[in-house]
Write an enzyme that holds these catalytic residues in place. Structure first.
Site: not given
Ligand code: NOJ
Ligand code: CA
Length: 677
Positions: A174, A376-378, A456, A475, A481
């Protein structure tokens, strides 16, 4: 498409070592690659284009943590030549049919030491470039390859300009692109794109990155680059047992930017679809409970400001249903977001919703309204925690009718938490072998549940969507963002740079469509873009899933732009670059997969531009209506007048031209539909 074109010719001949060809030419004869061992027995290759050197003799080799290097003392023991001419079909993509026409030379080298280790270098030469990989047979002298480093070099024949992002720094992929002389590159990620002094356009990358570490390119001196594999905490950067091969090292080569843009080299070097029918994945546009969190108007964490509430979800589902968007992404819905989750992720639970988020009711309501929730899986970069829950997490979504998931790996480079195999943790890289394997595991488990994946903070794209077509986007670059945050925004060069660098590797979930053109705590002028440019992104930045990122209120405040977002295609029969220059501007045309409609999009950097679009690609004797969303009178993407947008329609036919003006940091989008449709 005439099925008779699906022709395959394959000829193979084992040559005796006394009749070594050691040269392989592209089908059109313009690219010539050589592959042999030099006087010291070092495997070397070279590449030329129209008789001009592109890659001077460059070495191939490996070092190991527990064995002698495979670097010199090799002799050629056999060569096999073959060629192929096939056309294959993508289930979805930037083009429906892909032609794979290449000639191949596979040279087997044997190291003349006591161990007599062997390796085969397979080189494929297409009209749009070269790919080669190193293949290790199962051999008693190297039962396990503990690779310390790959020594593959790229000695670029002249200086020129390069567009790159740094490798090995904390923010993964990034970064804003740097335009430098090739001879001033540092250590960079791929794709890295170059224009040589003679105008030849090149891009270096890799294809089919499986069970191996990602490759960076390090400049040794002058214009000599060498592979540098992403680090590992283990010592060896790659560990492979038995027979294996490296990913393909790729060099896309052409006269101009259109050759890079139109190239299918990376896809052609990947294995065919192993999932079979994936028609359950429908390319789509989507909205989300997302931009509001990035603006700090709501939170991922639970509490009074929580974004992922049942009520907010219903509101977004209604909006999506009204405006024809298939998907609604909802972030911050599950337990684990409270406190410091990034670079941690130890609290994430992928099957437990926060109490103010009634996921069963929300999924049912979405189904009723013909909309799909996007999961969504963060992970906070914790693949140990995620992998332990992976099967349950995907089964949970499948049961709810959720057929796409965005994953996330927010952790600094080198900060991905993996299992050490003994109940403890170890820290790995986002592009090291463990993480490469992790991503594929997620894609495979998701496929078993008929779920599409969009990571991402991912591993870079190397064309594996061909083999696993549920790996639909990712991503892997600076997306929209950054325009929300209090950091340098994506400048006017960024997208014209992405198109000819990152985008050569595959689809990107850029999350376009910030119609407000305002980030967090905005002071005007804020996001460097016109409104029309936001629309252009849908055509310029390919992905089969396209977010319409702004909040419902902001989207509704710009009805003409919203109308375009509803109409734009997401799956294509054909795509082509009409004109452009790396890092400066691009005009791209795409024809929808079903039907005759075309979309044309243009973006420019900080220079205003007037372009004349030649509509030679339309059918003859057919009348179309072109609807043009363009920068309006006085529009300026870097000034106060960023929202000025003009929408006009004209009747056009093949052979006509359309004149369109782009403001600084501006752009345009055009829909060209059959008259009467
Ligand atoms: C970074 C991601 O690029 C973004 O799209 C997301 O909202 C945040 N992480 C939280 O998971
Ligand atoms: Ca990101």
């Amino acid at each position: 498409m005439n099925l008779a074109r699906f022709a395959l010719t394959l000829t193979a001949a084992l040559l005796s070592t006394s009749a070594l060809a050691q040269e392989v030419t592209s089908p059109d004869g313009r690219i010539v690659a050589t592959l042999t061992a030099n006087g010291e027995g070092v495997p070397i290759y070279s590449v030329s284009f129209d008789g001009q050197p592109v890659i001077e003799e460059s070495t191939i080799g490996f070092t190991f943590t527990d064995a002698n290097p495979m670097r010199r003392g090799f002799e050629v023991v056999s060569e096999v030549e073959s060629s192929s001419d096939t056309t294959w079909e993508q289930p979805w993509g930037e083009r429906r049919y892909v032609v794979d026409r290449h000639n191949e030379l596979a040279v087997t080298f044997r190291q003349n030491d006591v161990e007599a280790r062997q390796m085969t270098v397979r080189m494929r030469v297409f009209d749009d470039g070269v790919g080669f990989r190193m293949e290790f047979p199962e051999q008693a002298s190297l039962p396990v390859a503990n690779i310390a480093e790959e020594l593959t070099e790229f000695r670029i024949a002249s200086d020129g300009e390069a567009w790159s992002i740094p490798a090995g720094d904390w923010n993964r992929y990034e970064y804003l692109y740097e335009r430098t002389p090739i001879s001033a590159l540092s250590t960079v990620h791929t794709p890295v794109t170059m224009i040589l002094e003679n105008g030849t356009h090149l891009s270096f990358h890799e294809a089919a990155l499986v069970d191996y570490s990602g490759m960076w390119l390090r400049r040794m001196e002058g214009t000599r680059l060498r592979a540098q594999l992403s680090p590992s905490p283990r010592g060896p950067k790659v560990v492979r047992e038995g027979a294996f091969h490296t990913p393909w090292r790729t060099i896309q080569i052409g006269d101009g930017p259109d050759d890079l843009f139109n190239s299918s080299l990376i896809l052609n070097l990947n294995e065919p679809n192993v999932l079979g029918d994936v028609s359950w994945f429908e390319p789509h546009t989507y909205i989300g409970i997302w931009w509001e969190m990035h603006l700090d108007e709501s939170s991922w964490a639970s509490g009074p400001n929580h974004g992922a509430t049942t009520e907010n979800a219903f509101r977004h589902i209604d909006f999506a249903a009204e405006h024809g968007f298939r998907g609604v992404l909802i972030e911050g819905w599950n337990v684990g977001w409270d406190g410091t989750w990034f670079g941690n992720g130890r609290e994430f639970d992928f099957t437990q919703a926060y109490p103010d988020f009634d996921i069963e009711a929300i999924a049912a309501y979405a189904r009723e309204r013909g909309v799909r929730i996007i999961g969504h899986h963060e992970t906070g970069g914790n693949i140990d925690v995620y992998e332990r829950q992976l099967e349950d997490a995907m089964a949970f979504y499948e049961r709810l009718g959720i057929d796409a998931v965005k994953t996330g790996y927010v952790a600094d480079a080198g900060g991905v938490i993996a299992s050490d195999g003994e109940g403890g943790e170890t820290f790995v890289w986002h592009d090291g072998q463990e993480q490469v394997n992790h991503h594929l595991r997620v894609v495979q488990v998701a496929a078993e549940h008929r779920i599409a994946v969009n990571p991402h903070e991912p591993i870079k794209d190397t064309g594996l969507r061909r083999t696993y077509p549920n790996w639909v986007s990712r991503e892997g670059a600076r997306g929209a963002e950054y325009d929300a945050w209090g950091v340098p925004k994506n400048g006017p060069d960024h997208v014209p740079e992405l198109i000819f660098t990152r985008m050569l590797s595959g689809p990107m979930d850029y999350t376009s469509g910030v119609f407000s053109l305002e980030g967090r705590g905005a002071t005007a002028p804020d996001i460097p873009s016109t409104l029309a440019r936001q629309l252009a992104f849908y055509i310029a930045i390919y992905s089969p899933i396209q977010m319409v990122a702004d909040t419902p209120e902001n989207l509704e405040a710009h009805p003409e732009a919203l109308d375009f977002a509803r109409r734009v295609g997401v799956d294509w029969h054909e795509s082509m670059l009409l004109e452009g220059a790396v890092g400066e501007y691009a005009v791209i045309a795409r024809q929808v997969r079903e039907g005759e409609t075309w979309f044309v999009g243009g973006v420019t950097d900080d220079q205003p531009r007037d372009v004349t679009i030649d509509l030679g690609f339309l059918y003859t004797d057919t009348e179309y209506v072109a609807t043009i969303w363009e920068d309006g009178e006085g529009a300026d993407g870097l000034g106060d007048n960023r929202h000025a947008m003009n929408v006009r329609t004209v009747t056009v036919r093949q052979g006509d031209t359309l004149d369109v003006h782009m403001a600084r940091a501006g752009g345009f989008a055009i829909e060209i539909a059959l008259s009467g449709e």
